[in-house]
Design a protein around this motif. Structure first.
Motif, PDB file in Angstrom:
ATOM      1  N   ILE A 177       0.845  -1.190   0.000  1.00  0.00           N
ATOM      2  CA  ILE A 177       0.000   0.000   0.000  1.00  0.00           C
ATOM      3  C   ILE A 177       0.881   1.242   0.000  1.00  0.00           C
ATOM      4  N   VAL A 178       0.569   2.194  -0.866  1.00  0.00           N
ATOM      5  CA  VAL A 178       1.282   3.475  -0.906  1.00  0.00           C
ATOM      6  C   VAL A 178       0.274   4.596  -0.670  1.00  0.00           C
ATOM      7  N   ILE A 179       0.624   5.493   0.252  1.00  0.00           N
ATOM      8  CA  ILE A 179      -0.211   6.647   0.593  1.00  0.00           C
ATOM      9  C   ILE A 179       0.629   7.895   0.370  1.00  0.00           C
ATOM     10  N   ALA A 203      10.809  -3.940   4.361  1.00  0.00           N
ATOM     11  CA  ALA A 203      11.852  -2.947   4.136  1.00  0.00           C
ATOM     12  C   ALA A 203      11.552  -2.203   2.847  1.00  0.00           C
ATOM     13  N   LEU A 204      12.138  -1.027   2.723  1.00  0.00           N
ATOM     14  CA  LEU A 204      11.904  -0.186   1.555  1.00  0.00           C
ATOM     15  C   LEU A 204      13.228   0.373   1.059  1.00  0.00           C
ATOM     16  N   PRO A 245       9.127  -4.395  -7.286  1.00  0.00           N
ATOM     17  CA  PRO A 245       9.429  -3.042  -7.767  1.00  0.00           C
ATOM     18  C   PRO A 245       8.362  -2.058  -7.297  1.00  0.00           C
ATOM     19  N   ARG A 246       8.786  -0.909  -6.811  1.00  0.00           N
ATOM     20  CA  ARG A 246       7.841   0.040  -6.236  1.00  0.00           C
ATOM     21  C   ARG A 246       6.765   0.460  -7.226  1.00  0.00           C
ATOM     22  N   HIS A 247       7.051   0.387  -8.501  1.00  0.00           N
ATOM     23  CA  HIS A 247       6.047   0.755  -9.506  1.00  0.00           C
ATOM     24  C   HIS A 247       5.630  -0.457 -10.349  1.00  0.00           C
TER      25      HIS A 247
END
Length: 445
Positions: A177-179, A203-204, A245-247
């Motif tokens: 989830i990305v906010i 982790a990010l 991958p973040r995207h």
């Protein structure tokens, strides 16, 4: 038989307190304007003390407001879930609960987009609290959360985005989830997993969300007995770590097998060439019988994930028992130099001293700050001296129990003089039981 989680320094406190103009030894840095907040279990009434588990106690947030060199107030407040509100004889604030999973969030408390959020995991949504720590109710980011949330978020200081990985026993996936910085859910990705694994943290990096798929999984047998924590070690579940991958989407996750272990907490992670570096605390085993007894001690590890070889190099950097790793939040997902942990033989009254550790990853050295016996040293939180100050320029803050006063101090250390005299001790009027996680939330004005 008594329950150790309900006794001594770890036992719950019985009342909520508001205290103003707190006494201080030393000098509070005038640049520290905001609130030091920490969450943890503080059960409100126990029907069956033998069945109580520390991980499941009703959440209570403890906060100290600092402004202009003064400690303006201390407050401790239960998070008003429906059950807690009923037991207190109060109306429940109400709000959007997911899958009837409602509990007094007890694990973390953060500030994001001008809101104060108490967090827990396993399908339970955040509870929003006011600046003064009154409960406003369950919160789903204005309808943006499809399900529950997590106890451990990661804020990207470059973009202001808040990242999370949520799990729930009723899902055959975990959810990334990305906010955004304004508090809007902009992205969710369902990543398929088997056996219903617990995922307390992740982790990010600037490129990836790093997902820990480890051998603690949902246990139907424990659930049938009514266990409030129906998760246990599963020898048949392959330990692995995934790079999403973040995207990217779920089909782009790349998995890497690991030796069996368990991770509660990440210190930080970053990209370095064709590798991903993850610093964390690792347990060789955990929840082997669905509880905390008989488990191994945590050590400080570095995992280097090699994208070319497809292998993970697992190294132990420090084999001393330590947990609750933290960094300066401004370097999350970027290469860090410093990290903090706390070492203790046990959360219980053992008569042993406790140690706060500061590791310099560039030099490979560790500073150790020893505390008196039974000090119940809490997680160390870094507060920068100014928004643009270098990584080590700021203060380390933690609640520390003072056995002589039978009450807790908010300890403020200079990060650059970690073992020296404290900058300040704010003397609270009550004991803060050992708990889990917290944040320095600077004022926005």
């Amino acid at each position: 038989m008594k329950n150790r989680f309900l006794e001594g320094r770890i036992g719950p406190v019985a009342e909520e307190i508001t205290a103003r103009d707190l006494p201080v030894t030393g000098r509070i840095p005038p640049e520290l304007n905001g609130r030091y907040l920490r969450n943890g279990p503080n059960p409100l009434g126990i029907e069956d003390p033998q069945a109580y588990h520390w991980f499941t106690g009703d959440g209570m947030v403890h906060g100290v407001r600092l402004r202009d060199g003064r400690a303006e107030w201390y407050r401790n407040r239960w998070v008003r879930s429906r059950s807690v509100a009923e037991r207190l004889g109060e109306p429940w604030p109400s709000g959007p609960v997911f899958a009837d999973r409602d509990a007094a969030a007890n694990t973390h408390v953060i500030g994001h987009a001008g809101r104060t959020l108490a967090l827990v995991e396993a399908g339970i949504r955040p509870y929003e609290m006011s600046y003064e720590l009154d409960t406003l109710g369950p919160f789903d980011f204005d309808g943006g959360l499809p399900g529950g949330y997590t106890a451990h978020t990661k804020r990207d200081a470059v973009t202001g985005e808040l990242h999370a990985v949520a799990y729930y026993a009723g899902w055959d996936y975990v959810q990334y989830i990305v906010i955004d910085a304004e508090g809007t859910v902009t992205r969710t990705v369902n990543v398929p997993v088997e056996d219903g694994p617990m995922m307390h943290d992740f982790a990010l990096t600037q490129k990836y969300a790093v997902i820990y798929d480890l051998p603690i999984t949902y246990n139907a047998g424990l659930a049938k007995t009514g266990a409030r924590l129906p998760y246990a070690w599963n020898n048949d579940h392959q330990a692995r770590v995934g790079l999403l991958p973040r995207h990217g989407d779920s089909g782009e996750v790349r998995w890497f097998d690991l030796e069996p272990c368990w991770v509660f907490h990440t210190l930080n992670a970053y990209d370095e060439g064709d590798t991903v570096v993850v610093d964390l605390t690792r347990f060789p085993r955990m929840l082997q019988k669905g509880g905390l007894d008989g488990n191994s001690a945590p050590v400080l590890d570095r995992w280097t994930i090699d994208l070319n070889s497809g292998k993970v190099l697992q190294e132990t950097l420090d084999d001393h028992n330590q947990e609750f790793p933290r960094v300066d939040e401004r370097v999350v997902s970027l290469k860090h130099r410093y990290g903090y942990t706390v070492a203790s033989d046990s959360v219980f009254d053992t008569g042993s001293g406790e140690v706060m550790l500061k590791r310099d990853y560039a030099r490979g050295t560790t500073e150790r700050r020893l505390f008196p016996v039974d000090s119940a040293v809490a997680e160390a939180v870094f507060a920068p001296a100014a928004p643009g100050s270098p990584e080590d320029h700021g203060y380390v803050m933690a609640y520390v129990f003072d056995p002589e006063r039978d009450a807790t101090d908010l300890l403020i250390l200079s990060a650059q003089d970690f073992t020296g005299e404290p900058v300040a001790r704010v003397h609270l009027p009550a004991r803060v039981p050992p708990g889990f996680h917290g944040s320095w939330v600077p004022d926005l004005d």
